[in-house]
Enzyme design. Structure first.
Site, PDB file in Angstrom:
ATOM      1  CB  CYS A 223       6.918   7.123   4.516  1.00  0.00           C
ATOM      2  SG  CYS A 223       8.498   7.943   4.735  1.00  0.00           S
TER       3      CYS A 223
ATOM      4  CG  HIS B   9     -19.392  11.574  -0.920  1.00  0.00           C
ATOM      5  ND1 HIS B   9     -19.692  12.437  -1.957  1.00  0.00           N
ATOM      6  CD2 HIS B   9     -18.572  12.264  -0.084  1.00  0.00           C
ATOM      7  CE1 HIS B   9     -19.061  13.591  -1.746  1.00  0.00           C
ATOM      8  NE2 HIS B   9     -18.381  13.506  -0.624  1.00  0.00           N
TER       9      HIS B   9
ATOM     10  CB  CYS C 163       5.761  10.253   7.830  1.00  0.00           C
ATOM     11  SG  CYS C 163       6.535   8.652   8.084  1.00  0.00           S
TER      12      CYS C 163
ATOM     13  CG  ASN D 249      -7.306  12.832  -4.094  1.00  0.00           C
ATOM     14  OD1 ASN D 249      -7.706  13.603  -4.962  1.00  0.00           O
ATOM     15  ND2 ASN D 249      -8.032  12.476  -3.062  1.00  0.00           N
ATOM     16  CD  GLU D 250      -9.092  16.013  -0.581  1.00  0.00           C
ATOM     17  OE1 GLU D 250      -9.220  15.160   0.318  1.00  0.00           O
ATOM     18  OE2 GLU D 250      -9.988  16.821  -0.884  1.00  0.00           O
TER      19      GLU D 250
ATOM     20  CB  CYS E 181       9.204   6.579   9.438  1.00  0.00           C
ATOM     21  SG  CYS E 181      10.000   7.272   7.985  1.00  0.00           S
TER      22      CYS E 181
ATOM     23  CD  GLU F 212     -15.074   8.710  -0.528  1.00  0.00           C
ATOM     24  OE1 GLU F 212     -14.823   8.395  -1.707  1.00  0.00           O
ATOM     25  OE2 GLU F 212     -14.534   9.668   0.051  1.00  0.00           O
TER      26      GLU F 212
ATOM     27  CD  GLU G 155     -12.343  15.739  -4.732  1.00  0.00           C
ATOM     28  OE1 GLU G 155     -13.007  15.627  -3.688  1.00  0.00           O
ATOM     29  OE2 GLU G 155     -11.274  15.160  -4.913  1.00  0.00           O
TER      30      GLU G 155
HETATM   31  C1  GLA Z   1     -12.006  14.345  -0.911  1.00  0.00           C
HETATM   32  C2  GLA Z   1     -11.326  13.330  -1.796  1.00  0.00           C
HETATM   33  C3  GLA Z   1     -12.288  12.494  -2.591  1.00  0.00           C
HETATM   34  C4  GLA Z   1     -13.491  12.118  -1.768  1.00  0.00           C
HETATM   35  C5  GLA Z   1     -14.126  13.356  -1.212  1.00  0.00           C
HETATM   36  C6  GLA Z   1     -15.370  13.099  -0.397  1.00  0.00           C
HETATM   37  O1  GLA Z   1     -12.135  15.581  -1.459  1.00  0.00           O
HETATM   38  O2  GLA Z   1     -10.398  13.919  -2.666  1.00  0.00           O
HETATM   39  O3  GLA Z   1     -11.598  11.352  -3.034  1.00  0.00           O
HETATM   40  O4  GLA Z   1     -13.103  11.283  -0.741  1.00  0.00           O
HETATM   41  O5  GLA Z   1     -13.215  13.984  -0.358  1.00  0.00           O
HETATM   42  O6  GLA Z   1     -15.959  14.291   0.028  1.00  0.00           O
HETATM   43 ZN    ZN Z   2       8.488   8.681   6.902  1.00  0.00          ZN
END
Ligand code: GLA
Ligand code: ZN
Length: 697
Positions: free
Chosen positions: A121, A366, A161, A155-156, A163, A363, A315
């Site tokens: 959140c 992966h 949310c 990250n990403e 809530c 993963e 990435e």
């Molecule tokens: C995303 C995430 C990574 C990983 C890759 C797998 O880009 O940032 O941590 O999980 O996907 O493709």
């Molecule tokens: Zn929230």
């Protein structure tokens, strides 16, 4: 264009990837092998700590950074720099146990259980506070290490949310936006419809499942709020970092055409833009060239958020991913082609997820540079090693930027609004695909194109294409008009200018704002065709060029374009139609013979309106005509090839790519072939998946 080097410490183009030593702390042999093999593969950067929170702080208030310092030291003494992530991508179990408000609530109003990642959140004060604590400790432990050259925030970012904290914040956000005047909101959202007037901001709920979904303005504002709140959270992390280490650049990794966030808003807070690229290569529904061109579009979209500097490919998968529906291996040779395409489009890095495959969990299958097999003579390792060698030779390319003469407009707001509008064909709206198609046809003409917002400055471009710009932000009509008046070429399509930024329809004819005057047409109706319906636009001779003596290889006689999905019935009987040149008319149906495509000379430029969804050949011809009018050189690229260029201070590097297995020849290439080390003056031959980088100075 000025040279803008992101990382002076790095020779050539940065080569690196996510590295997760915290998963191997009980295997010093593996960690030592990692360093040896990174050097062998020409790796010069490692992204550390993306998901290391529970290794740093296994229980609340107890911190362990010794292992991290040791790894950064080791990397640094071996010439490998660190991109240091903040650990907020995933929360330790103790945090959710003690502060359950950090766990998101979904659209149904259900709170998530602990687990997975990227699901915090963003409003939660407890979560923000715990992030501050760990971040300050991390900065204290490693912030002044000379090996750290960048901060990577979380990250990403993604998701929403619902809530109570987020609902309250949404209400406050709306009150601020509408000047604490609920009537203003009611009017802007047209809530008299179905008796949906609000008395107070506190009554407004986000679009819960089972709740309100019929107010387009509300749906749109919820999306804007989610971007705003995510950005606000991200700024919280950035301010902590900047206070301690103001000179280290910050970034966060975007995910190509991610629907949920307007990345341009986040990008404003970052020093450098980067993204994670995982195209569905070798699929069974399009050619490799199609997939590559889509990726080129994504690169251009991300690049255009900060045009004066390179972006980063943060990435990519060296071999395969594990989350596509079918996880096909990258074929031999594709790794180089794909990675150098990103460089061609303006990236100054090629980075991977991930360096080494983990043994367990989600993963474990992966792709990575290093497989479970653990050898340095695998196909993947050798391809990465070969690329490392190439990237190290591109020192002079570093810091160069793409100087596009053309731009395609793509707006997140517009995407959300088109998707949400009740009308047209539910499965054929295809806003993104339409923007990509415009980009593709310019690529086929050998033109680098930026992908920008309708509110960006247009003055540096010769040609701007605005596909399906349904929603007009304030000031856009004026900016388009100024652009054309000053000599710009503008092409817009069906569905332009129907609504304002609150999704209220313009009165007195589409396109609204001042665009009727600019284009000289009014769209009276839009016909949604069934998927199998077809019509045609018949273009008069000369429509595909300015002058009849044009000798380029496009067909300049009369031609027909196929129409599918959408056809607008246009009126040209308004005062502003004066001087309008109709280029094409419909072939059939009750609007047969009426204008479908028209161009109007306005000031020093031209405004072209394309009233129907036509085939790509017709689009290319129209763009070719407009580029001719602008005096921008273009050429029809051989099938399955791409050309991009990067430049600074009079230097120019041309990138030629062969997105196919067949050998291709491209004529008119001049300069020094950097990789093959010879001077070329004439024809360039590229073998299967071949790439050439030409110093064109
Ligand atoms: C995303 C995430 C990574 C990983 C890759 C797998 O880009 O940032 O941590 O999980 O996907 O493709
Ligand atoms: Zn929230």
């Amino acid at each position: 264009m000025n040279r803008n080097i992101l990382f002076p410490q790095i020779k050539g183009i940065m080569h690196g990837g996510d590295y997760n030593p915290e998963q191997w702390l009980d295997r010093p042999d593996i960690l030592a092998e990692d360093i040896r093999l990174m050097k062998k593969a020409g790796i010069n950067s490692a992204t550390l700590g993306v998901f290391s929170w529970s290794a740093y702080e296994p229980v609340e208030g107890e911190f362990h950074f010794d292992w991290l310092v040791k790894i950064i030291d080791e990397l640094y003494s071996n010439g490998i720099y660190t991109v240091m992530a903040t650990p907020s991508g995933a929360r330790p179990a103790w945090l959710d146990e003690k502060y359950p408000e950090a766990m998101r609530v979904d659209k149904r109003g259900l709170r998530a259980h602990h687990g997975v990642r990227h699901n915090h959140c963003m409003s939660s004060p407890a979560y923000r506070e715990k992030v501050s604590v760990i971040l300050n400790r991390l900065i204290e432990a490693v912030g002044s290490h000379p090996g750290i050259i960048m901060w990577h925030i979380s990250n990403e970012f993604g998701g929403e949310c619902y809530c109570p904290l987020c609902v309250k914040r949404f209400q406050n956000y709306l009150a601020d936006k509408f000047d604490h005047d609920i009537d203003k909101l009611n009017k802007s959202w047209w809530t008299a419809f179905w008796s949906h007037n609000y008395n107070d901001f506190s009554q407004i709920e986000p679009p819960f499942e089972g709740g309100e979904y019929s107010i387009m303005g509300l749906n749109l504002e919820w999306k804007r709020f989610t971007t705003w709140n995510m950005t606000d959270y991200m700024k919280h992390e950035i301010s902590i970092i900047k206070k301690a280490t103001p000179d280290i650049p910050v970034t966060t990794n975007f995910m190509q055409m991610y629907y949920g966030l307007d990345y341009r808003v986040l990008a404003k807070e970052l020093d450098v833009v980067c993204w994670d690229s995982y195209p569905r290569l070798h699929n069974d529904y399009e050619t490799l060239a199609d997939t590559m061109e889509l990726t080129a579009f994504d690169n251009a979209l991300l690049r255009s958020m900060k045009k004066d500097k390179p972006f980063m490919l943060m990435e990519s998968a060296p071999g395969l991913v594990n989350w596509h529906q079918f996880n096909k291996l990258k074929r031999p040779g594709i790794h180089k082609l794909f990675s150098l395409q990103a460089v061609a489009c303006g990236s100054d890095t090629v980075q991977y997820f991930q360096w080494r495959k983990g043994r367990g969990s989600y993963e474990q299958y992966h792709g990575a540079v290093l497989d479970h097999l653990g050898r340095d003579d695998t196909r993947i390792f050798k391809e990465v090693e070969e690329l490392g060698e190439i990237l190290s030779q591109l020192d002079e390319v570093q810091g160069s930027v793409v100087n596009s003469k053309a731009a395609v407009i793509f707006d997140w707001d517009n995407w959300w609004a088109i998707d949400d509008m009740m009308g047209l064909g539910q499965s054929t709206k295809k806003y993104v695909e339409t923007c990509v198609e415009a980009y593709r046809e310019l690529l086929h003409l050998g033109i680098d194109t930026d992908v920008i917002s309708s509110t960006d400055d247009l003055s540096g471009y010769s040609l701007v294409v605005a596909p399906m710009l349904y929603m007009l932000q304030p000031g856009v009509g004026k900016s388009f008009t100024e652009f054309v008046k000053n000599g710009g070429q503008l092409a817009a399509t069906y569905l332009t200018g129907y609504v304002d930024d609150n999704t209220l329809c313009f009165l007195n004819g589409f396109p609204g704002d001042v665009l009727k005057e600019l284009f000289g047409i009014v769209s009276e109706e839009i016909d949604t065709l069934y998927p199998s319906d077809r019509n045609k636009v018949i273009f008069a001779a000369g429509s595909g060029s300015v002058s009849d003596d044009d000798t380029r290889d496009e067909d300049h006689g009369s031609f027909c374009a196929e129409v599918r999905d959408y056809a607008e019935v246009l009126r040209t009987d308004i005062a502003d139609s004066c001087g309008l040149k109709v280029l094409g008319t419909y072939e059939s149906d009750y609007y047969a013979g009426t204008p479908a495509v028209a161009v109007k000379n306005y000031g020093k430029g031209n405004a072209c309106y394309i009233g129907a969804r036509t085939d790509s050949d017709a689009l290319r011809k129209i763009f070719g005509m407009l580029l001719d009018k602008a005096g921008v050189l273009h050429r029809k690229m051989p099938k399955n090839t791409e050309y991009h260029s990067r430049e600074y201070n009079g230097r120019k590097f041309g990138f030629f790519l062969n997105n196919s297995e067949e050998t291709v020849t491209i004529s008119g290439v001049r300069g020094y072939d950097i990789l093959n080390k010879f001077t070329i003056d004439g024809s360039l031959t590229l073998g299967k998946y071949g790439v050439a980088i030409i110093d064109e100075q």
